[in-house]
Scaffold this active site. Structure first.
Site, PDB file in Angstrom:
ATOM      1  N   ASP A  82      -0.790   6.679 -10.097  1.00 50.97           N
ATOM      2  CA  ASP A  82      -0.405   7.488  -8.938  1.00 50.97           C
ATOM      3  C   ASP A  82      -0.009   8.890  -9.406  1.00 50.97           C
ATOM      4  OD1 ASP A  82       0.158   7.962  -6.228  1.00 50.97           O
ATOM      5  OD2 ASP A  82       2.270   7.411  -6.476  1.00 50.97           O
ATOM      6  N   GLU A 134      -6.425  14.060  -3.415  1.00 50.27           N
ATOM      7  CA  GLU A 134      -5.508  14.501  -2.357  1.00 50.27           C
ATOM      8  C   GLU A 134      -5.886  15.899  -1.890  1.00 50.27           C
ATOM      9  OE1 GLU A 134      -0.748  15.439  -1.664  1.00 50.27           O
ATOM     10  OE2 GLU A 134      -1.330  13.804  -3.008  1.00 50.27           O
ATOM     11  N   HIS A 174       7.287  12.610   0.808  1.00 49.03           N
ATOM     12  CA  HIS A 174       7.744  11.732  -0.268  1.00 49.03           C
ATOM     13  C   HIS A 174       9.275  11.585  -0.253  1.00 49.03           C
ATOM     14  CE1 HIS A 174       3.844  12.985  -2.261  1.00 49.03           C
ATOM     15  NE2 HIS A 174       3.828  11.693  -2.497  1.00 49.03           N
ATOM     16  N   HIS A 202       0.663   8.988   1.537  1.00 51.69           N
ATOM     17  CA  HIS A 202       1.753   8.982   0.574  1.00 51.69           C
ATOM     18  C   HIS A 202       3.061   9.160   1.338  1.00 51.69           C
ATOM     19  CE1 HIS A 202      -0.394   9.592  -3.435  1.00 51.69           C
ATOM     20  NE2 HIS A 202      -1.352   9.440  -2.544  1.00 51.69           N
ATOM     21  N   GLY A 203       4.164   8.700   0.754  1.00 51.58           N
ATOM     22  CA  GLY A 203       5.439   8.822   1.450  1.00 51.58           C
ATOM     23  C   GLY A 203       5.545   7.876   2.628  1.00 51.58           C
ATOM     24  N   THR A 228      10.140   4.350  -1.901  1.00 50.28           N
ATOM     25  CA  THR A 228      11.579   4.557  -1.717  1.00 50.28           C
ATOM     26  C   THR A 228      12.286   3.356  -1.098  1.00 50.28           C
ATOM     27  OG1 THR A 228      11.253   6.938  -1.526  1.00 50.28           O
ATOM     28  CG2 THR A 228      13.305   6.051  -0.651  1.00 50.28           C
TER      29      THR A 228
END
Length: 276
Positions: A82, A134, A174, A202-203, A228
């Site tokens: 990643d 990305e 993120h 993402h995030g 997270t």
């Protein structure tokens, strides 16, 4: 052995109307729990080594850990790099047994991002490995702001790079600890109208669960990265284990008590994405 490439799990998700979770790992305890959760839910899982994970454990070691878990798993497991920032880092991951690499050139001008991502995609494909790129920068909670993905640029990026998955910036951030953000569905629809490449968020921890579920089953978003909220689950379980008996010092005994809570948290994540 159920080691799989990113393409091998995302193409069925694209055609089948579901998504696969990219779970960000930091060590043996969480990656082991994520595979156990995927087996319990009978769905594929993507184990991801981000920059902080790689700063703690060398890529060759991570590759062996991922592959060892995949060999004993009953579901497909992807070993994914990643946010690789250099060709050398992506090459090391491929040499270390990873089955997928994500090159992040999102901070660079579009032509440079296309050229560098295309070169890494070619390198990966020649080794039988998938490549994610990305387009549009995904920012960080309390840090750098995002630069949203332009649909026309996304179309060109997907077409000219030959990537297997495309990470986009559509309101995702993120390291977000709450789920109050939400994604720009109008922008998502505009992007998916101009490409057939599986899309990546993402995030994902900052995205409301209901929206995750809706988009997983009703869009071309086939991969949600979750880090997270699972790190929070691990941290809470570890804190409780330590505080339960302040005289304990054996870290193996303490860390064992994080397994079940992290499996439970990961199963909840997976349930929103998997095939109905």
């Amino acid at each position: 052995m159920t080691l799989a490439t990113l393409e091998e799990v995302l193409q069925p998700a694209l055609s089948g109307g579901y998504a696969v979770a990219g779970l960000v790992t930091l060590g043996w305890e969480d990656m082991r729990a994520y595979v156990a959760a995927a087996e319990a839910e009978n769905c594929p899982v993507i184990l991801q080594a981000g920059p902080s994970c790689r700063a703690h454990t060398p890529l060759p070691i991570l590759g062996k850990m991922y592959r060892h878990l995949a060999e004993g798993a009953s579901v497909p497991v992807v070993a994914h790099l990643d946010h690789g920032y250099t060709a050398e880092e992506c090459r090391e991951a491929i040499d270390s047994g990873f089955t997928s690499v994500m090159y992040d050139g999102s901070r660079k001008p579009l032509p440079q991002n296309i050229d560098e991502t295309a070169a890494i995609a070619e390198m990966a494909h020649s080794a039988g490995v998938s490549c994610e790129g990305e387009i549009g920068f995904v920012g960080y909670s309390g840090g750098e702001g995002s630069d949203g993905t332009d649909p026309d640029e996304a179309s060109r990026f997907a077409r000219e790079t030959g990537i297997d998955a495309m990470a986009i910036s559509v309101g995702n951030v993120h390291l977000q600890q709450d789920k109050e953000g939400g994604l720009d569905e109008e922008r998502i629809r505009a992007i998916e109208a101009v490409t057939d490449v599986p899309l990546v968020i993402h995030g994902g921890s900052g995205v409301p669960v209901a929206q995750r579920r809706t988009l997983a089953h009703g869009s071309k978003i086939c991969k949600f990265n979750i880090g997270t909220e699972l790190r929070m689950a691990f941290g809470n379980a570890l804190r409780e284990a330590v505080e339960r008996d302040a005289s304990r010092f054996d870290r193996v005994a303490i860390l064992k008590e994080t397994h079940d809570p992290v499996v439970a948290a990961a199963r909840i994540v997976l349930q929103a994405f998997k095939k109905d």
